[in-house]
Design an enzyme around this catalytic site. Structure first.
Site, PDB file in Angstrom:
ATOM      1  CB  VAL A   1      -6.162   5.509   8.228  1.00  0.00           C
ATOM      2  CG1 VAL A   1      -6.662   4.472   7.229  1.00  0.00           C
ATOM      3  CG2 VAL A   1      -6.975   6.792   8.118  1.00  0.00           C
ATOM      4  CB  CYS A   2      -1.870   2.807  10.086  1.00  0.00           C
ATOM      5  SG  CYS A   2      -1.194   3.935   8.847  1.00  0.00           S
ATOM      6  N   PRO A   3      -4.061   1.645  12.102  1.00  0.00           N
ATOM      7  CG  PRO A   3      -4.715   2.624  14.128  1.00  0.00           C
ATOM      8  CD  PRO A   3      -4.021   2.922  12.826  1.00  0.00           C
TER       9      PRO A   3
END
Length: 195
Positions: free
Chosen positions: A60-62
Site C-alpha cells: 500500500v505504501c508506494p
C-alpha cells in the site's frame, strides 16, 4: 506518547533523508551524495505536509508515496513542503526508490526516523515498532492543523489532503466537501438572516 492533535506544536527533528528528485540525475561522487539532512528549521514559516508510512518494500505504501509525488507541484503551488517519513534507514529508502518504478523520480525527501524519535513524538509509533499510516498538516507557525491516521491496510486519499490544505489556507468557514473555488460560508450573513 499521545497522538498530536489540532493546535499542538509539531516536534523538532534533525534526520537523514534520501534527496528528492530523479536519482539518475544526482551528481553523486560517493554514496553519501544521495542523502541529505532534513531539519525542522529547513521549512520554518512554510506549510508542511508530513506523512508517515509503516515500512518500505510493502504494497500500500508506494501507492500513497507516489500519489504525494504526483501532487507535489500542487502542494508547492500552495507554498507547502511535503516530507515522507518511515522508520526504515536511508539505505533501505534509497534501494526502494532505485528499484520501484513509481518512486525513482520522487520529488520530495524520503526521511529516515531510524531512532523512532519523531514517530514517537507524533504519537504514531505503533506496537509493532513502526509508524502508523498518519498525515499531519502543519501551518507556518509550526502548529498542527490536520491529523489523519488510517489502518495499515487502507491507503490515504492524497487529494483529500490537498483539499484540506486549500480549506485551511482559505482562512474561511468551508462546508462539507468544499473545494478550492467553491464559495465559503459567511457566518455573519447567516446569523443576520436568522434574526
Amino acid at each position: 506518547m499521545a497522538l498530536l492533535t489540532i493546535g499542538d506544536q509539531f516536534p523538532e527533528y534533525d534526520l537523514t533523508a534520501v534527496v528528492g528528485g530523479d536519482l539518475s540525475k544526482v551528481d553523486a561522487k560517493q554514496p553519501d551524495d544521495y542523502f541529505t539532512r532534513v531539519t525542522s528549521k529547513d521549512y520554518e514559516g512554510k506549510w508542511r505536509i508530513i506523512f508517515f508510512w509503516p515500512k518500505d518494500f510493502t504494497f500500500v505504501c508506494p501507492t500513497e508515496i507516489a500519489a504525494f509525488g504526483k501532487l507535489n507541484e500542487d502542494f508547492e503551488d500552495r507554498d507547502a513542503k511535503v516530507l515522507g517519513v518511515s522508520v526504515d534507514n536511508e539505505f533501505v529508502h534509497f534501494q526502494w526508490r532505485a528499484q520501484h518504478e513509481d518512486l525513482k523520480t520522487l520529488p520530495f525527501p524520503m526521511v529516515s526516523d531510524l531512532k523512532r524519535e519523531l514517530t514517537a513524538a507524533c504519537g504514531v509509533l505503533n506496537a509493532d515498532g513502526v509508524a502508523d499510516r498518519a498525515t499531519f498538516i502543519v501551518d507556518p507557525n509550526n502548529e498542527v492543523q490536520f491529523v489523519s491516521v488510517t489502518a495499515g491496510s487502507v491507503g490515504r486519499n492524497v487529494d483529500e489532503v490537498l483539499r484540506v490544505l486549500d480549506a485551511l489556507q482559505s482562512d474561511e468557514l468551508c462546508a462539507c466537501n468544499w473545494k478550492k473555488g467553491d464559495p465559503t460560508i459567511n457566518a455573519g450573513e447567516l446569523l443576520a438572516g436568522a434574526v
